[in-house]
Scaffold this active site. Structure first.
Site, PDB file in Angstrom:
ATOM      1  CD  GLU A  94      -2.972  -1.097   2.255  1.00  0.00           C
ATOM      2  OE1 GLU A  94      -4.110  -1.520   2.033  1.00  0.00           O
ATOM      3  OE2 GLU A  94      -2.606  -0.696   3.363  1.00  0.00           O
ATOM      4  CB  CYS A 107       2.916   7.047   3.653  1.00  0.00           C
ATOM      5  SG  CYS A 107       3.410   5.869   4.871  1.00  0.00           S
ATOM      6  CB  CYS A 114       7.310  -5.817   8.410  1.00  0.00           C
ATOM      7  SG  CYS A 114       8.764  -5.150   9.246  1.00  0.00           S
ATOM      8  CB  CYS A 118       6.534  -3.892  16.117  1.00  0.00           C
ATOM      9  SG  CYS A 118       8.204  -3.539  15.537  1.00  0.00           S
ATOM     10  CB  CYS A 121       3.193  -3.017  13.704  1.00  0.00           C
ATOM     11  SG  CYS A 121       3.247  -2.654  11.950  1.00  0.00           S
ATOM     12  CB  CYS A 343       0.639   5.080  11.433  1.00  0.00           C
ATOM     13  SG  CYS A 343       1.931   6.014  10.717  1.00  0.00           S
TER      14      CYS A 343
HETATM   15  N1  SAH Z   1       9.287  -0.246   9.790  1.00  0.00           N
HETATM   16  C1  SAH Z   1       9.451   1.157   9.914  1.00  0.00           C
HETATM   17  C2  SAH Z   1       8.548   1.973   9.008  1.00  0.00           C
HETATM   18  C3  SAH Z   1       7.121   1.501   8.868  1.00  0.00           C
HETATM   19  S1  SAH Z   1       6.116   1.581  10.303  1.00  0.00           S
HETATM   20  C4  SAH Z   1       9.307   1.579  11.357  1.00  0.00           C
HETATM   21  O1  SAH Z   1       8.918   0.762  12.179  1.00  0.00           O
HETATM   22  O2  SAH Z   1       9.636   2.732  11.646  1.00  0.00           O
HETATM   23  C5  SAH Z   1       5.633   3.298  10.312  1.00  0.00           C
HETATM   24  C6  SAH Z   1       5.212   3.837  11.666  1.00  0.00           C
HETATM   25  O3  SAH Z   1       3.923   3.322  12.046  1.00  0.00           O
HETATM   26  C7  SAH Z   1       6.164   3.425  12.773  1.00  0.00           C
HETATM   27  O4  SAH Z   1       6.476   4.501  13.616  1.00  0.00           O
HETATM   28  C8  SAH Z   1       5.347   2.403  13.498  1.00  0.00           C
HETATM   29  O5  SAH Z   1       5.825   2.224  14.768  1.00  0.00           O
HETATM   30  C9  SAH Z   1       3.963   2.980  13.397  1.00  0.00           C
HETATM   31  N2  SAH Z   1       2.889   2.047  13.726  1.00  0.00           N
HETATM   32  C10 SAH Z   1       2.889   0.714  13.595  1.00  0.00           C
HETATM   33  N3  SAH Z   1       1.730   0.185  14.037  1.00  0.00           N
HETATM   34  C11 SAH Z   1       0.963   1.209  14.463  1.00  0.00           C
HETATM   35  C12 SAH Z   1      -0.344   1.304  15.027  1.00  0.00           C
HETATM   36  N4  SAH Z   1      -1.096   0.237  15.187  1.00  0.00           N
HETATM   37  N5  SAH Z   1      -0.799   2.524  15.357  1.00  0.00           N
HETATM   38  C13 SAH Z   1      -0.053   3.628  15.150  1.00  0.00           C
HETATM   39  N6  SAH Z   1       1.178   3.604  14.601  1.00  0.00           N
HETATM   40  C14 SAH Z   1       1.696   2.406  14.267  1.00  0.00           C
HETATM   41 FE1  SF4 Z   2       7.834  -3.713  10.772  1.00  0.00          FE
HETATM   42 FE2  SF4 Z   2       5.618  -2.626  11.742  1.00  0.00          FE
HETATM   43 FE3  SF4 Z   2       7.720  -2.967  13.324  1.00  0.00          FE
HETATM   44 FE4  SF4 Z   2       7.798  -1.082  11.394  1.00  0.00          FE
HETATM   45  S1  SF4 Z   2       6.453  -1.114  13.155  1.00  0.00           S
HETATM   46  S2  SF4 Z   2       9.393  -2.600  11.917  1.00  0.00           S
HETATM   47  S3  SF4 Z   2       6.573  -2.132   9.804  1.00  0.00           S
HETATM   48  S4  SF4 Z   2       6.529  -4.619  12.340  1.00  0.00           S
END
Ligand code: SAH
Ligand code: SF4
Length: 373
Positions: A94, A107, A114, A118, A121, A343
């Protein structure tokens, strides 16, 4: 037929020159073709009118200028736009555009899914993962420009002014392709979005942060989300490999950051997990000596997530403590929620469908193994 033809998008200048020389062209041709592809946004060789017709025909016999396919384009009630992008192998990622008053940030995704997991996420729960190649990364920017009719590259006012590598995936786990793509995007004779308008967001891949600073010099955003290794180990497993101390050291050393060009620390607000006043104070202490600003991100809950978003009160108290310590710390307004563009919600539709099918099967008492998705 087009599968057999080389896509010129995603080749760097040297590679473009090499493939043109291979079909008998002089090296100068690369400059012309580059201009048509990345400045004019042309996909049809017939429209490259500064090139003689027989040469254009030869180009069309050998190459294509291809974009990834757009499976779906949605515009949210707050004007955010999301493209579900389908690549040649059928995988999807996306891309999201977040408009601001006189500009906007695109974005961009760097991977399908990924490899990191995390806990907060949604992308991290997607099983299928692969790196996107340079054409697939640059292609996202080009198709967004197509969508807003911003070709040729506008001189001044442009809607699509900034890029954030914050879509699906961890860009620093796909460093080579991301770096190549960003160099194409930054090239002044083409898409021409400068490094000052590009921000790369990482969960903290320390060695690649150093490389990124030296090679690309783009703005850096760190997904921090916790102030102790103990918590960060749990919610962001990459912390076990690159703990806070090392991560913050890499930030201290990041070239080109200064008070006018700060490192952004992203901090998801998780109710009762990382949102206490003591956490905020510790956060300010942690970044001492780093030109820093914060983005407080309200947690976007997705079905099955273990956490809740902090209360408004907790978020404003948290922001206030950081403000009092001298830092900018806006609570980011979630955009594009109605089209699942916010995000952490990015996940391909096919994967969402797979998950809901799985749930339906479970609810019906059908074994998952009998129906591998
Ligand atoms: N992998 C990279 C970039 C993609 S994630 C990273 O982790 O930075 C982009 C942003 O979205 C990151 O700051 C991540 O922590 C945030 N993010 C992930 N899941 C989210 C959620 N459920 N609500 C709000 N932000 C989230
Ligand atoms: Fe991967 Fe989501 Fe963690 Fe970013 S926040 S490193 S996209 S699992």
């Amino acid at each position: 037929m087009s599968q057999t033809l080389t896509n010129l998008v995603g080749l760097d200048r040297d590679e473009l020159t090499a493939v043109l020389v291979e079909i008998g062209e002089k090296p100068f041709r690369a400059k012309q073709v580059w201009h048509w592809i990345y400045h004019q946004g042309v996909t049809d060789f017939a429209k490259m009118t500064t090139i003689a017709k027989p040469t254009r025909e030869k180009l069309a016999d050998n190459f294509v200028v291809a974009r990834p396919e757009v499976s779906r384009e949605q515009t949210s009630s707050d004007s955010a736009r999301k493209w579900l992008v389908k690549f040649d192998d059928g995988n999807e990622a996306e891309t999201v555009f977040i408009p601001e008053e006189d500009r906007g940030a695109l974005c961009v995704s760097s991977q399908i899914g990924c490899t990191l997991t995390c806990k907060f996420c949604h992308t991290g729960t997607q099983r299928l993962v692969r790196n996107l190649d340079p054409a697939e990364i640059v292609g996202q920017v080009m198709l967004a420009r197509d969508s807003y009719g911003e070709w040729p590259t506008p001189n001044g006012d442009r809607l699509l002014s900034n890029i954030v590598m914050m879509g699906m995936g961890e860009p620093l786990f796909n460093y080579d392709n991301v770096a190549k793509a960003l160099k194409i995007i930054m090239d002044g004779d083409g898409i021409a979005i400068s490094k000052r308008r590009i921000t790369l967001s990482t969960s903290g891949v320390v060695p690649a942060i150093r490389q990124c600073g030296a090679d690309l010099g783009v703005n850096l955003a760190i997904s921090l989300h916790a102030v102790t290794d103990e918590l960060r180990d749990i919610i962001m497993p990459i912390n076990k490999k690159y703990p806070l101390k090392e991560l913050l050291q890499a930030c201290r050393e990041y070239p080109g950051s200064n008070n006018a060009r700060r490192i952004t620390f992203e901090y998801i607000m998780l109710d009762g997990i990382n949102d206490s006043p003591a956490d905020a104070k510790q956060l300010a202490r942690l970044v001492k000596g780093i030109p820093a600003k914060f983005n407080l991100i309200p947690f976007n809950k997705w079905p099955g997530a273990d956490y809740d978003c902090s209360s408004d009160k907790a978020m404003s108290r948290f922001a206030e403590i950081l403000n009092d310590a001298g830092y900018s710390a806006p609570v980011r307004k979630p955009r594009g929620r109605d089209i699942l563009a916010a995000c952490g919600q990015l996940k391909s539709d096919s994967e969402r469908e797979r998950m809901s099918l799985l749930k339906a099967r479970r609810a019906a008492g059908i074994e998952d193994d009998a129906h591998p998705a």
